[in-house]
Scaffold this motif. Sequence first.
Motif, short mmCIF file in Angstrom:
data_model
loop_
_atom_site.label_atom_id
_atom_site.label_comp_id
_atom_site.label_asym_id
_atom_site.label_seq_id
_atom_site.Cartn_x
_atom_site.Cartn_y
_atom_site.Cartn_z
N LEU A 69 -1.81 -10.18 0.99
CA LEU A 69 -2.34 -11.30 0.20
C LEU A 69 -1.38 -12.48 0.20
CD1 LEU A 69 -3.89 -9.38 -2.84
CD2 LEU A 69 -5.15 -10.76 -1.17
N ALA A 70 -0.10 -12.17 0.12
CA ALA A 70 0.89 -13.25 0.18
C ALA A 70 0.92 -13.88 1.57
CB ALA A 70 2.27 -12.70 -0.19
N ASP A 71 0.81 -13.02 2.60
CA ASP A 71 0.86 -13.53 3.97
C ASP A 71 -0.29 -14.49 4.27
OD1 ASP A 71 3.10 -12.06 4.41
OD2 ASP A 71 2.11 -10.42 5.50
N ILE A 72 -1.47 -14.20 3.75
CA ILE A 72 -2.62 -15.07 4.03
C ILE A 72 -2.77 -16.17 2.98
CG2 ILE A 72 -3.84 -13.22 5.24
CD1 ILE A 72 -5.63 -12.87 2.80
N ASP A 73 -1.75 -16.29 2.14
CA ASP A 73 -1.74 -17.36 1.14
C ASP A 73 -2.99 -17.29 0.25
OD1 ASP A 73 -0.54 -19.46 -0.12
OD2 ASP A 73 -1.24 -21.00 1.28
N ALA A 74 -3.30 -16.08 -0.21
CA ALA A 74 -4.55 -15.84 -0.94
C ALA A 74 -4.59 -16.57 -2.27
CB ALA A 74 -4.74 -14.35 -1.16
N TRP A 75 -3.43 -16.78 -2.89
CA TRP A 75 -3.45 -17.33 -4.25
C TRP A 75 -3.74 -18.83 -4.27
CZ3 TRP A 75 -4.16 -13.05 -6.23
CH2 TRP A 75 -3.46 -11.90 -5.83
N PRO A 133 1.09 3.63 -4.48
CA PRO A 133 2.09 2.55 -4.54
C PRO A 133 2.33 1.89 -3.18
CG PRO A 133 2.84 4.46 -5.76
CD PRO A 133 1.61 4.89 -5.05
N ALA A 134 2.38 2.69 -2.12
CA ALA A 134 2.62 2.12 -0.79
C ALA A 134 1.48 1.19 -0.39
CB ALA A 134 2.79 3.23 0.24
N ARG A 135 0.24 1.62 -0.65
CA ARG A 135 -0.91 0.79 -0.29
C ARG A 135 -0.97 -0.47 -1.15
NH1 ARG A 135 -3.44 -1.65 3.38
NH2 ARG A 135 -5.60 -2.23 2.85
N ILE A 136 -0.62 -0.34 -2.42
CA ILE A 136 -0.59 -1.52 -3.30
C ILE A 136 0.38 -2.56 -2.75
CG2 ILE A 136 0.08 -2.35 -5.59
CD1 ILE A 136 -0.97 0.31 -6.71
N ALA A 137 1.55 -2.08 -2.30
CA ALA A 137 2.55 -2.99 -1.74
C ALA A 137 2.02 -3.67 -0.48
CB ALA A 137 3.83 -2.22 -1.44
N GLU A 138 1.35 -2.88 0.38
CA GLU A 138 0.80 -3.46 1.60
C GLU A 138 -0.25 -4.52 1.29
OE1 GLU A 138 -0.77 -0.25 3.83
OE2 GLU A 138 1.19 0.59 4.39
N VAL A 139 -1.11 -4.22 0.31
CA VAL A 139 -2.16 -5.19 -0.06
C VAL A 139 -1.54 -6.47 -0.60
CG1 VAL A 139 -4.04 -5.64 -1.69
CG2 VAL A 139 -3.95 -3.46 -0.46
#
Length: 616
Positions: free
Chosen positions: A114-120, A104-110
């Motif tokens: 992804l949000a930080d680099i505007d992946a979507w 769960p912790a790693r999922i949150a980090e990922v």
Amino acid sequence: MLRIENITYAVEGRPLFDGASAVIPDGHKVGLVGRNGTGKTTLFRLIRGELALESGTIALPRRARIGGVAQEAPASDVSLIDTVLAADTERSALLAEAETATDPARIAEVQTRLADIDAWSAPARAASILKGLGFDDDEQLKPCSDFSGGWRMRVALAAVLFSQPDLLLLDEPTNYLDLEGALWLESYLARYPHTVIIISHDRGLLNRAVGAILHLEDRKLTLYQGSYDQFARQRADNLAQAQAMAKKQEARRAHLQSYVDRFRYKADKAKQAQSRLKALARMQPISSPQEAALRAFTFPKPEEMSPPIIHLEGGVTGYGQTEVLKRLNLRIDQDDRIALLGKNGQGKSTLSKLLSDRLPLMAGRMTRSPKLRIGYFAQHQVDELYVDETPLDHLRRLRPAEAPAKARARLAGFGLGAEQAETAVGRLSGGQKARLSLLIATLDAPHMLILDEPTNHLDIESREALVEALTDYTGAVILVSHDMHLLSLVADRLWLVSDGSVKPFEGDLEAYRDFLLARDKPEPAKPAEAKPKRASRDTVLALRAELRKCEERVEKLADMHDKLAAKLADPALYADDKVADLEVWNRKYAELKDAMDRAETLWMEAQENLDAAQAT
């Protein structure tokens, strides 16, 4: 910050850099200019670490990413859009990990990263870049193998632009773009968020897309602030000043030498003569900066013909049974200077081939003046020269009865001196090959000259020489080029090739540039015509879950911020031996602040979306 300090490098014993230094601040857009062969591309290879310096250093911030277009995109089955998306290796790796991670912790980090680099929004950004470089929506879904090498070079350029390296190195990026793509690239680079260095001979690009010029000359680097035109003015002033100083020194040297010659052997003047000899020995020569002489082109003058030299009514042309251009109603006079505008693939080269009698007229009527001679230059002709033959060999085959002295004079008139005249074409530079092709195209004193991208391998001085030659030329000129500076100085009529036909463009080149940039801007959203439907219960629940995730992300980043602030408040971090560590922590702190700003923006957007859904 890119720091180049006292570098030295030679190729086969020929020094290209000798104690050269320059500092490029972060975020600067810089044009790298200098005469052909001075080492501009070599400097890029040194920055990338592909070559080893003999002395000196080139330093970049730790973990800085360097990007450039080294080669075309591979002819693979991967679509253009996916090829570009794959260039962001961090995003690709995170998306793959998000599919398999269980902690769960790693999922949150990922997800946070992804949000930080505007992946979507990445697919939309990649599509926008590809569109700017000439690929429509359908073409973006096709595999790379469907496109030729020149178009795959555009895909490679799109990929490196999308990956947004910290230092972007571009070597003649407009050489494989049309005018529309070049104008889009100018606009994109002006907004690029990181450092850019561009090798280019495109004066328009250097005037509009960069804010400084890095000049390579005499094995040294000098950074000038401002556009290329500002650099050229300052450079001319420096050159005039150096020449004046050199002239003054030469007069002083001549005066001293004259005194020595007259009195060195006279007993009563020997002491003074010796004094002046010592003064002569101490004088350091003032070297004028290298200045490429204007390597003029000499176009032969054709005899005058009655207008029009070409008249086309209801013309249709194309390839095989495929009609490319229709409804052609055109007139060309001998004093016309016409620029063909339009995206690649619309038919500019097709029209050029029709006018030069390289394509048949499928329908309609074309009237040509009797004895009309047409000179044709296209980039592919440069590649079709006989690489094992010399320029003199080419002229002997075309003019077997002509005296060698006359052939050499013709070559000299196009900037190919005695040495180049007897050098195999395969060993000539791209600019020298282009000069030979231009000579061959104008050998018969044509009444009309058709030039398709004539400047791709010409340096700025040669481009200015071409402008002068075309200005003096007394025949018609049909010009296809991505060089706005050349078009603005040569063309006085604009034809737009689009939608299967050719029409006059009402307006000048700046109006055409504005038209293109306005066309590529997204249309404003239209107001809703009907009241939106009430959001479903599932939609509201999903928006609430998204809001909670945003809140948790902000809380996590705030906790990390407090820990970093405490770390930076530790006096031990500021000891002399901790300078490198301090730089790392300061960078992490800045990155965290940036991530917090983006996370808080996403949080506010999530709250607004939920409020809007509950209000309907």
